[in-house]
Enzyme design. Structure first.
Site, PDB file in Angstrom:
ATOM      1  N   ASN A   1       0.938  -1.237   0.088  1.00  0.00           N
ATOM      2  CA  ASN A   1      -0.233   0.185  -0.005  1.00  0.00           C
ATOM      3  C   ASN A   1       1.228   1.328   0.136  1.00  0.00           C
ATOM      4  OD1 ASN A   1      -2.622  -1.518  -0.140  1.00  0.00           O
ATOM      5  ND2 ASN A   1      -2.933  -1.439   2.041  1.00  0.00           N
ATOM      6  N   LYS A   2       2.221   1.209   0.678  1.00  0.00           N
ATOM      7  CA  LYS A   2       2.459   2.569   0.702  1.00  0.00           C
ATOM      8  C   LYS A   2       3.817   2.563  -0.264  1.00  0.00           C
ATOM      9  CE  LYS A   2       3.551   2.093   6.096  1.00  0.00           C
ATOM     10  NZ  LYS A   2       2.696   1.005   5.983  1.00  0.00           N
TER      11      LYS A   2
ATOM     12  N   CYS B   1       3.730   1.087  13.360  1.00  0.00           N
ATOM     13  CA  CYS B   1       2.360   0.810  13.704  1.00  0.00           C
ATOM     14  C   CYS B   1       2.140   0.436  15.271  1.00  0.00           C
ATOM     15  CB  CYS B   1       1.355   0.005  12.749  1.00  0.00           C
ATOM     16  SG  CYS B   1       1.873  -1.694  12.430  1.00  0.00           S
TER      17      CYS B   1
END
Length: 478
Positions: free
Chosen positions: A254-255, A381
């Site tokens: 995603n990044k 995270c």
């Protein structure tokens, strides 16, 4: 003359994962395959949890391309995990698992959930028939367990281990390589209330519970289901079109594809991933996004040679290494996993955190050693200081020796690092209660960028030329 035994037709068996025997209804067939898909996801989840190295979150495993009946599979996996400690205790008490079925424990857990708490009327298949024949033993075992614990019913038993869940909005990031934000908003507003995020460009906010997994915009790669904290690191890195960039721990991607969108598909992104299965997910996401400037490398970032000429133009590095995931535990449904409840509190194992922090420090030191790099983002995270502020603090002397300072990503953001080091005001945190997730971002920027250092080197070389010429003439005269 010996009498011949009458020929009897053999009982049809399951073949190629498909049920045999009498014709099934559509509902029975759907439930049958959902249980087997759920068992595969459950096996991957439990194995990853036992090793403390998950291939992906429960959601990402269920909503991957290999699972067809996503909604039913997701529900089965979640409900089985919620009841797993009860299911295991009941099955052990009833002694219903023979040697024939020991290698299919996850499937038996799924079926036991349906048998004890779910859809008993749709149980077809050999494994299902085995447990159905033990139904009385299972229910008797459950009754005995409830009596021993002084409880009236299963709801009381589940209440002992009830985890509260925070309601968080559904975030989606517009993939500007394939679509524009206005068009996506217009399309999504046909079904949902949509707001634009005021911090991260092209990030949209939908109501909690909005299920977009089968939405055409998701399937065609126009939007990615990506949280706010997860969308911050790429924007903080701020890579320019035409740059060469490394995404050091790239999967699921995603990044990586966010970086590609910020670079408008120009330049080059080297996306490193060590895990073979995660490499495939990374490749799938890159393909879905339409990013043509991404080169996926099945390689450990730590094995890259910063001095290799092929890395001489790397100007930005995104580091989002393996971490405890403590900041996304609710979103990832980690509270359902056995490890979360191992000590009854979900507290992270200190030894594991130390090992993670040591690895995180190594990858950050590796990134700082690339000669042309100008910007480095380190993100996790995690909510733990040992993985965040402590890691940054441990590399500050090395960073300074290479000409790096801490800079402030998203200056308008109110929540900053814990005051445990000089420069903590430059660090960014999101809060589990306020923001519904716990992320950490640190931005290192070189005091002199690549172009400044190149021009300075050219000037130094040009100043040396007349001096070298004068020395050579003197030597000839001598």
């Amino acid at each position: 003359m010996a009498r011949r035994k009458p020929i009897t037709a053999k009982k049809p068996a399951e073949k190629d994962g498909k049920p045999a025997g009498k014709r099934q209804s559509n509902a029975e067939r759907s439930a049958y395959f959902a249980r087997r898909e759920a068992a595969k996801v459950l096996r991957s989840t439990l194995q990853g949890d036992a090793r403390r190295r998950a291939i992906g979150s429960i959601k990402s495993l269920v909503y991957g391309p290999s699972v067809r009946n996503k909604k039913a599979t997701f529900a089965l996996v979640c409900e089985t995990l919620k009841h797993l400690s009860v299911i295991k205790e009941v099955m052990e008490e009833a002694n219903v698992v023979s040697s024939k079925w020991k290698k299919q424990n996850e499937l038996l857990y799924i079926i036991a959930y349906d048998l004890l708490f779910g859809q008993q009327d749709l149980l077809t298949g050999d494994a299902e028939k085995h447990l159905m024949s033990k139904k009385d033993a299972l229910q008797s075992a459950l009754s005995r367990i409830l009596r021993r614990k002084g409880l009236k019913n299963v709801a009381d038993l589940m209440a002992l281990d009830k985890t509260s869940e925070l309601q968080k909005p559904r975030y989606v990031r517009v993939n500007t390589l394939k679509n524009d934000t206005e068009s996506v908003i217009s399309e999504l507003r046909k079904q949902y209330v949509v707001q634009e995020d005021d911090t991260v460009p092209d990030l949209l906010i939908l109501p909690p519970g909005a299920d977009l997994h089968n939405h055409p915009l998701v399937k065609n790669g126009s939007v990615f289901l990506q949280g706010k904290g997860s969308s911050m690191p790429a924007v903080a890195l701020d890579p320019k079109p035409g740059w060469e960039v490394i995404d050091a721990c790239a999967a699921p991607g995603n990044k990586t594809v966010h970086l590609a969108a910020l670079m408008k598909g120009k330049g080059k992104i080297i996306a490193c991933e060590l895990n073979k299965e995660r490499v495939e997910r990374l490749k799938n996401n890159v393909k879905l996004s339409g990013a043509t400037n991404v080169k996926v490398k099945h390689e450990d970032f730590l094995n890259l040679d910063p001095t290799d000429p092929s890395h001489s133009k790397i100007r930005a590095i995104l580091l989002d290494p393996s971490c405890s995931g403590s900041g996304t535990a609710l979103d990832r449904l980690d509270h359902l996993l056995p490890s979360h409840n191992a000590d009854g509190s979900g507290n992270a194992d200190t030894t594991r955190l130390r090992k993670l922090a040591a690895f995180q420090k190594r990858v950050l030191e590796q990134a700082l050693s690339f000669p042309a790099v100008e910007r480095i983002v380190y993100s996790t995270c995690s909510i733990h200081q040992i993985e965040n502020e402590d890691v940054v603090n441990s590399v500050l002397p090395l960073a300074s020796s290479h000409g790096f300072n801490l800079e402030t990503p998203f200056p308008q953001w109110p929540r900053r690092g814990l005051p445990t080091l000089d420069g903590s005001e430059h660090l960014l945190r999101t809060d589990l209660v306020e923001d519904k997730e716990g992320f950490f971002v640190a931005l290192f920027v070189r005091r002199e960028n690549f172009e400044d250092r190149r021009r300075k080197k050219q000037r130094t070389t040009q100043k040396r030329k007349p001096l070298n010429f004068f020395v050579a003439r003197l030597l000839k005269l001598v």
